[in-house]
Design a protein around this motif. Structure first.
Motif, PDB file in Angstrom:
ATOM      1  N   ARG A 428      44.352  81.763  65.237  1.00  0.00           N
ATOM      2  CA  ARG A 428      45.557  82.066  64.730  1.00  0.00           C
ATOM      3  C   ARG A 428      46.634  80.889  64.787  1.00  0.00           C
ATOM      4  O   ARG A 428      47.896  80.815  65.575  1.00  0.00           O
ATOM      5  CB  ARG A 428      46.248  83.158  65.267  1.00  0.00           C
ATOM      6  CG  ARG A 428      45.343  84.506  65.043  1.00  0.00           C
ATOM      7  CD  ARG A 428      45.970  85.684  65.710  1.00  0.00           C
ATOM      8  NE  ARG A 428      45.942  85.648  66.956  1.00  0.00           N
ATOM      9  CZ  ARG A 428      44.803  86.326  67.908  1.00  0.00           C
ATOM     10  NH1 ARG A 428      43.730  86.603  67.071  1.00  0.00           N
ATOM     11  NH2 ARG A 428      44.635  85.992  68.923  1.00  0.00           N
ATOM     12  N   LEU A 429      46.353  79.778  63.968  1.00  0.00           N
ATOM     13  CA  LEU A 429      47.322  78.369  64.133  1.00  0.00           C
ATOM     14  C   LEU A 429      48.573  78.576  63.776  1.00  0.00           C
ATOM     15  O   LEU A 429      49.571  77.936  64.165  1.00  0.00           O
ATOM     16  CB  LEU A 429      46.276  77.212  63.452  1.00  0.00           C
ATOM     17  CG  LEU A 429      44.850  77.095  63.514  1.00  0.00           C
ATOM     18  CD1 LEU A 429      44.518  76.005  62.787  1.00  0.00           C
ATOM     19  CD2 LEU A 429      44.680  77.120  65.168  1.00  0.00           C
ATOM     20  N   ASP A 430      48.852  79.602  62.951  1.00  0.00           N
ATOM     21  CA  ASP A 430      50.169  79.588  62.334  1.00  0.00           C
ATOM     22  C   ASP A 430      51.154  80.180  63.269  1.00  0.00           C
ATOM     23  O   ASP A 430      52.414  80.282  63.119  1.00  0.00           O
ATOM     24  CB  ASP A 430      50.185  80.419  61.196  1.00  0.00           C
ATOM     25  CG  ASP A 430      49.692  79.935  59.937  1.00  0.00           C
ATOM     26  OD1 ASP A 430      49.440  78.372  59.941  1.00  0.00           O
ATOM     27  OD2 ASP A 430      49.274  80.523  58.735  1.00  0.00           O
ATOM     28  N   ASP A 431      50.666  81.260  64.329  1.00  0.00           N
ATOM     29  CA  ASP A 431      51.211  81.687  65.166  1.00  0.00           C
ATOM     30  C   ASP A 431      51.769  80.717  66.506  1.00  0.00           C
ATOM     31  O   ASP A 431      52.638  80.981  67.143  1.00  0.00           O
ATOM     32  CB  ASP A 431      50.644  82.737  66.042  1.00  0.00           C
ATOM     33  CG  ASP A 431      50.360  83.878  64.934  1.00  0.00           C
ATOM     34  OD1 ASP A 431      51.022  83.802  63.872  1.00  0.00           O
ATOM     35  OD2 ASP A 431      49.293  84.763  65.073  1.00  0.00           O
ATOM     36  N   VAL A 432      51.066  79.508  66.479  1.00  0.00           N
ATOM     37  CA  VAL A 432      51.182  78.701  67.733  1.00  0.00           C
ATOM     38  C   VAL A 432      52.474  77.988  67.807  1.00  0.00           C
ATOM     39  O   VAL A 432      53.433  77.991  68.968  1.00  0.00           O
ATOM     40  CB  VAL A 432      50.181  77.587  67.665  1.00  0.00           C
ATOM     41  CG1 VAL A 432      50.395  76.514  68.949  1.00  0.00           C
ATOM     42  CG2 VAL A 432      48.893  78.176  67.918  1.00  0.00           C
ATOM     43  N   GLU A 433      52.994  77.373  66.811  1.00  0.00           N
ATOM     44  CA  GLU A 433      54.464  76.597  66.905  1.00  0.00           C
ATOM     45  C   GLU A 433      55.425  77.458  67.002  1.00  0.00           C
ATOM     46  O   GLU A 433      56.594  77.016  67.990  1.00  0.00           O
ATOM     47  CB  GLU A 433      54.435  75.696  65.561  1.00  0.00           C
ATOM     48  CG  GLU A 433      55.916  74.905  65.444  1.00  0.00           C
ATOM     49  CD  GLU A 433      55.785  74.033  66.819  1.00  0.00           C
ATOM     50  OE1 GLU A 433      56.806  73.539  67.200  1.00  0.00           O
ATOM     51  OE2 GLU A 433      54.640  73.234  67.045  1.00  0.00           O
ATOM     52  N   PRO A 434      55.671  78.560  66.289  1.00  0.00           N
ATOM     53  CA  PRO A 434      56.851  79.514  66.713  1.00  0.00           C
ATOM     54  C   PRO A 434      56.829  79.789  68.317  1.00  0.00           C
ATOM     55  O   PRO A 434      58.072  79.918  68.877  1.00  0.00           O
ATOM     56  CB  PRO A 434      56.737  80.641  65.944  1.00  0.00           C
ATOM     57  CG  PRO A 434      55.899  80.372  64.744  1.00  0.00           C
ATOM     58  CD  PRO A 434      54.883  79.127  65.318  1.00  0.00           C
ATOM     59  N   LEU A 435      55.586  79.954  68.715  1.00  0.00           N
ATOM     60  CA  LEU A 435      55.534  80.235  70.330  1.00  0.00           C
ATOM     61  C   LEU A 435      55.963  79.132  71.311  1.00  0.00           C
ATOM     62  O   LEU A 435      56.798  79.350  72.001  1.00  0.00           O
ATOM     63  CB  LEU A 435      54.155  80.857  70.662  1.00  0.00           C
ATOM     64  CG  LEU A 435      53.924  82.242  69.911  1.00  0.00           C
ATOM     65  CD1 LEU A 435      52.273  82.375  70.048  1.00  0.00           C
ATOM     66  CD2 LEU A 435      54.792  83.555  70.762  1.00  0.00           C
ATOM     67  N   LEU A 436      55.536  77.984  70.847  1.00  0.00           N
ATOM     68  CA  LEU A 436      55.901  76.887  71.649  1.00  0.00           C
ATOM     69  C   LEU A 436      57.469  76.375  71.243  1.00  0.00           C
ATOM     70  O   LEU A 436      58.146  76.066  72.443  1.00  0.00           O
ATOM     71  CB  LEU A 436      55.372  75.453  71.169  1.00  0.00           C
ATOM     72  CG  LEU A 436      53.889  75.473  71.165  1.00  0.00           C
ATOM     73  CD1 LEU A 436      53.304  74.380  70.707  1.00  0.00           C
ATOM     74  CD2 LEU A 436      53.346  75.756  72.438  1.00  0.00           C
ATOM     75  N   ARG A 437      57.964  76.840  70.392  1.00  0.00           N
ATOM     76  CA  ARG A 437      59.595  76.712  70.177  1.00  0.00           C
ATOM     77  C   ARG A 437      60.285  77.779  71.171  1.00  0.00           C
ATOM     78  O   ARG A 437      61.425  77.459  71.517  1.00  0.00           O
ATOM     79  CB  ARG A 437      60.087  76.836  68.715  1.00  0.00           C
ATOM     80  CG  ARG A 437      59.698  75.673  67.897  1.00  0.00           C
ATOM     81  CD  ARG A 437      60.429  75.594  66.615  1.00  0.00           C
ATOM     82  NE  ARG A 437      59.985  76.660  65.533  1.00  0.00           N
ATOM     83  CZ  ARG A 437      59.397  76.508  64.756  1.00  0.00           C
ATOM     84  NH1 ARG A 437      58.518  75.480  64.554  1.00  0.00           N
ATOM     85  NH2 ARG A 437      59.001  77.537  63.911  1.00  0.00           N
ATOM     86  N   ASP A 438      59.722  78.933  71.298  1.00  0.00           N
ATOM     87  CA  ASP A 438      60.170  79.865  72.194  1.00  0.00           C
ATOM     88  C   ASP A 438      60.092  79.589  73.427  1.00  0.00           C
ATOM     89  O   ASP A 438      61.205  79.820  74.310  1.00  0.00           O
ATOM     90  CB  ASP A 438      59.313  81.173  72.017  1.00  0.00           C
ATOM     91  CG  ASP A 438      59.774  82.044  70.634  1.00  0.00           C
ATOM     92  OD1 ASP A 438      60.547  81.844  70.027  1.00  0.00           O
ATOM     93  OD2 ASP A 438      58.817  82.941  70.434  1.00  0.00           O
ATOM     94  N   ALA A 439      59.125  78.724  74.000  1.00  0.00           N
ATOM     95  CA  ALA A 439      58.973  78.307  75.228  1.00  0.00           C
ATOM     96  C   ALA A 439      60.165  77.234  75.514  1.00  0.00           C
ATOM     97  O   ALA A 439      60.671  77.238  76.703  1.00  0.00           O
ATOM     98  CB  ALA A 439      57.773  77.679  75.553  1.00  0.00           C
ATOM     99  N   GLU A 440      60.348  76.380  74.514  1.00  0.00           N
ATOM    100  CA  GLU A 440      61.237  75.456  74.578  1.00  0.00           C
ATOM    101  C   GLU A 440      62.716  75.916  74.820  1.00  0.00           C
ATOM    102  O   GLU A 440      63.604  75.458  75.555  1.00  0.00           O
ATOM    103  CB  GLU A 440      61.202  74.358  73.659  1.00  0.00           C
ATOM    104  CG  GLU A 440      59.982  73.535  73.915  1.00  0.00           C
ATOM    105  CD  GLU A 440      59.719  72.599  72.462  1.00  0.00           C
ATOM    106  OE1 GLU A 440      59.059  71.447  72.799  1.00  0.00           O
ATOM    107  OE2 GLU A 440      59.895  72.918  71.305  1.00  0.00           O
TER     108      GLU A 440
END
Length: 905
Positions: A428-440
């Motif tokens: 689920r590649l489209d889900d990855v970047e939003p989750l990384l921004r949440d982490a930051e």
């Protein structure tokens, strides 16, 4: 994962002494061993587990052990499910599936590859192997069902599966039924007969019912085992048994009412409290129950309940683990919610604490959530993410995360990172970047690094504690998976700059990303440096997967650069004792065997090449992102073609297709589709190769990228086969400039050789000889042979015209001698094969069918033929069936006799 397996799941629940014997069903189960699958399907409480347990005990007493796997909801993770299934088989056949288990710990392993390895292992077992999967209805994961179907379709004849559940599983049952490969025991079969019911009431439960009374209960319960047991327990306390029997009726809901009112309600107050409070547990032992109830003496209570035929089932022979009958457990929980709702969270907290202290993460997490303590559950997920990821249990991680409150995942950086990793696992590649921004966002502008958290917490969480570098590495992964090599390189370098030396796993992950991404971009020097550093780490990471995989990448880069001897050094390094040749053998070492097989083929050591490639295949269905099993079959096809075995090459091509039906497009480790197209050209199937080129969207005027160079080289061959020589020359000229600029000597040699052949076809012999001389000068240090020999007579004609001062005469002489022998072998092979045109049959046998027929005549079994020809068992069966049809035979004996009459064998 083996160390985390719960051993009680491999043992059938221990039945009470003197259970009613059911020989009619035992006979049905025995007869079912002649088929692939036995299915027991019926509602709860119909005695499926007790029946299978008694049947298994009978076989064990006769020296024929049967594997057992008790399923529960946590087995919906594919990696977990198959780890337990393989371990269950190992309980009765030690050593089987070792390589398959190793595959489950490798990243992104195709489950078909794992099961293919298991199937190959089982095929070597000399006796029947039976596995019971009890309570399969608890499995809801579609990937598990698909993989199970694959196993059913490919498992060898000595393998048999028994599946028990409350509903028909979503497996290819209709197909198995149509070919008479399934035995079914359903509700009507499982119902107690009058004879069995009477024996249960009077012999087992100590009642004295008349035949009419037993018949009444048997009819009212419809032979439902638990209903009969509930009735018997209730009758023990009845003064008027006749009146009770007359009143005993109703649906399952009414039976549950009887259970709570007539069984639970008759217990002492302390025992009732014990039963209610421990009902929150899926399984019980004395220590756990004492922790939940807040007392002692639970073990004695459990043993007493079992001894008095209460609704407690022992899960092991030591009587350490128990469980309540599920219907009884449901009734207890209903009563607990009704009578003591405020006590439930505290009971779950106590259970979670005990499970956490004893290392049962899955259970601890479930009880923490049931207690409403989401922070505790979050901490458990954070502390166990690293170990779950290293075991490739992405589905387990995602299930844990989905159970947590969504807001909590988005506000805790390590949970956001864990969710991003699970999304990568699931594609689920489209889900990855939003989750990384949440982490930051959760970390703040410049968050503290791992060193700022408590040492104990850092140690428990592992590499997940370093959120910023995890984020950078995941972004590198994401970019690479999307084909954005420059971005992946930048992110990987940034991560390496920040990572401390004492973070071996993260550094290895970043280094791997850097190497592959550099290779994808055509920067072979940077890729080679990254792979060299990664291989030097050896086992420092505690996981040899990436270093060994990097070794194959290193060898491939050296081959591309024309440094074949240095490539051989890399592959042999991977196979030195303690690494690729250690115990247990690492499936990923198959990459090195593939590399040595490819080199041996190029050096014309065809027997050695076959041996290396078969060793790689035998290691198991070892995996990587590039689908190495299929690549190895494709390499084997080229060896078979070089040996003059055209039908063997076709079979290897077919196996390659079956192994990886969805080949990756842009990955330097995976030239599979181009390999297959080239093999088709070698077989003379120009149309198939042309369809491939169109599907890939290839054209002579394409903008080049290194990662597609191998495809454009095959495209040039397609043009040559179509006699589009000018287009081929134009394409090769552009490829030559790019290869020369990139230092790709291996590619340069192939390009020059093809140019020489085209010039020769255009009658420009002088230029053709000159160009071929340049290719030979580059090729001689590496000892290239098949590069030229595979092109056949046209190259031989040019070699004879080559001036002696251009290239070593000894090298040229060796090539000409190899070409001469190859021509003779092709002639002898054709002479040794019965011409299809001279066979006195309406439909002649193919070369492969004749080969299989001769092996049948020699007395070999289907499995032995499959091993000798290195094809699948289904392929052998297909050839044999075709042979039967063409010879008008219906058995091996008649087929061989008919063939001898026709002088075919």
């Amino acid at each position: 994962m083996n160390g985390q397996l719960l051993t009680t799941k491999f043992e059938a629940p221990q039945g009470r002494p003197g259970l009613v014997a059911r020989p009619r069903l035992y006979d049905r189960l025995d007869a079912g061993l002649e088929r692939r699958l036995t299915l027991l399907s019926g509602p709860a409480g119909f005695g499926k587990t007790a029946l299978l347990s008694a049947w298994r005990t009978r076989h064990a007493s006769e020296g024929r052990p049967i594997g057992w796997f008790s399923l529960d909801e946590s087995d919906n993770d594919a990696a977990r499910f198959w780890a337990y299934a393989i371990a269950a088989l190992q309980r009765v056949r030690p050593g089987v599936g070792e390589h398959a288990l190793a595959l489950l710990n490798l990243p992104q392993t195709p489950i078909e590859s794992v099961l293919s390895s298991l199937i190959n292992d089982i095929a070597q077992v000399p006796h029947d192997l039976v596995l019971v999967l009890d309570d399969y209805h608890l499995v809801e994961a579609e990937p598990i069902h698909r993989a199970f179907g694959f196993l059913l379709g490919h498992m060898p004849p000595q393998m048999h599966l028994v599946v028990s559940g409350r509903a028909d599983p979503p497996l290819p049952l209709a197909r198995l039924r149509a070919v008479d490969q399934m035995t079914e025991l359903r509700t009507a079969d499982l119902r107690f007969t009058l004879e069995e019911a009477t024996a249960f009431f009077n012999d087992i439960m100590g009642l004295s019912l008349s035949e009419d009374e037993a018949r009444t209960l048997e009819v009212r319960t419809e032979g439902w085992a638990v209903g009969l047991q509930l009735a018997a327990l209730s009758m023990r306390e009845q003064e008027d048994v006749g009146e009770f029997i007359s009143a005993f009726a109703g649906s399952n809901r009414h039976v549950l009412d009887y259970l709570t009112e007539e069984v639970l309600g008759r217990q002492s107050e302390p025992l009732e409290a014990f039963l209610l409070r421990t009902s929150i547990l899926e399984r019980l032992n004395g220590e756990l129950c004492d922790a939940v109830v807040g007392g002692d003496g639970a073990q004695e209570a459990l043993e007493t309940l079992e001894r008095t035929n209460f609704f407690v089932v022992a899960l092991d022979e030591e009587r350490y683990w128990y469980r309540y009958h599920r219907l009884f457990s449901d009734a207890l929980r209903h009563q607990l919610r009704r009578m003591q709702p405020d006590r439930i969270p505290e009971l779950h907290r106590r259970a979670a604490g005990w499970y956490e202290d004893h290392g049962f993460v899955e259970d601890a997490l479930g009880h923490a959530l049931a207690a409403g303590d989401a922070l505790w559950a979050a901490r458990l997920v954070e502390q166990n993410t690293a170990s779950v990821v290293m075991r490739s249990e992405g589905a387990t991680l995602m299930r844990w995360l989905k159970a947590l409150p969504e807001e909590l995942v988005h506000t805790r950086p390590r949970l956001s990172v864990a969710h991003a990793i699970a999304s990568l696992f699931g594609g689920r590649l489209d889900d990855v970047e939003p989750l990384l921004r949440d982490a930051e966002r959760a970390l703040g502008c410049r968050p503290p690094r791992a060193s700022s958290i408590e040492p104990e917490e850092s140690e428990a969480i592992g590499w997940l504690a370093d959120v910023p570098d995890c984020v950078a590495i995941i972004r590198g992964d994401l970019a690479r998976m999307r084909g954005e090599a420059p971005l992946a390189i930048t992110l990987s370098r940034q991560a390496l700059a920040h990572l401390p030396e004492d973070s071996p796993y993260l550094r290895s992950k970043a280094m791997w990303n850097l190497g592959i991404s550099s290779w994808m971009s055509g920067d072979l020097t940077a890729a080679e440096e990254a792979f060299v550093e990664l291989t030097a780490k050896d086992r420092a990471t505690g996981n040899a997967y990436l270093p060994l995989l990097a070794t194959y990448g290193l060898g491939r880069i050296r081959v591309v650069r024309g440094r074949l001897l240095h490539a051989e050094e890399a592959y042999r390094w991977a196979l030195r004792p303690g690494i690729g040749r250690g115990e247990p053998r690492l499936p990923v070492a198959g990459w090195a065997y593939l590399g040595l097989g490819e080199l041996s083929r190029e050096w014309n050591n065809l027997d050695a090449a076959t041996s290396y490639l078969e060793e790689g295949l035998d290691l198991g269905r070892w995996v990587g992102a590039a689908g190495p099993l299929a690549i190895t079959y494709a390499a084997l096809a080229r060896v078979k073609q070089a040996q003059g075995n055209a039908s063997g090459a076709l079979d290897a091509i077919e196996m390659a297709r079956q192994s990886a039906p969805d080949t990756q497009a842009y990955h330097p480790l995976n030239p599979l589709s181009a390999y297959l197209a080239r093999a088709q050209l070698a077989q003379g199937d120009v149309e198939a190769a042309l369809r491939w080129a169109r599907k890939r969207g290839l054209d002579a005027d394409d903008e080049f990228s290194y990662v597609r160079e191998v495809e454009h080289l095959v495209l040039a061959r397609v043009f040559m086969a179509q006699n589009k020589l000018d287009e081929a020359l134009r394409l090769l000229g552009r490829l030559l400039s790019a290869a020369h600029a990139g230092g790709r000597t291996g590619s340069t040699i192939e390009i020059l050789t093809l140019q020489a052949l085209i010039l020769q076809a255009k009658s420009d012999t002088a230029r053709a000889v000159s160009v071929l001389g340049r290719a030979l000068s580059l090729a001689e240090p590496g000892g290239y042979v098949r590069m030229f020999v595979d092109e056949g007579a046209p190259v031989a004609a040019l070699l004879r015209r080559l001036p002696s001062n251009d290239v070593s005469p000894q090298y040229v002489g060796r090539l000409l001698e190899t070409l001469r022998r190859s021509d003779e072998n092709r002639y002898l092979s054709a002479e040794a094969t019965v011409s299809r045109n001279t066979q006195p049959l309406p439909e002649p046998l193919s070369e492969r069918e004749l080969e299989v027929l001769r092996l049948v005549a020699s007395g070999r079994s289907n499995r032995e033929i499959a091993r000798e020809l290195y094809v699948s068992l289904s392929t052998v069966k297909s050839h044999i069936n075709n042979t039967y049809r063409k010879l008008g035979a219906n058995s091996r004996t008649r087929a061989v006799a008919r063939a001898r009459d026709l002088d075919l064998v």
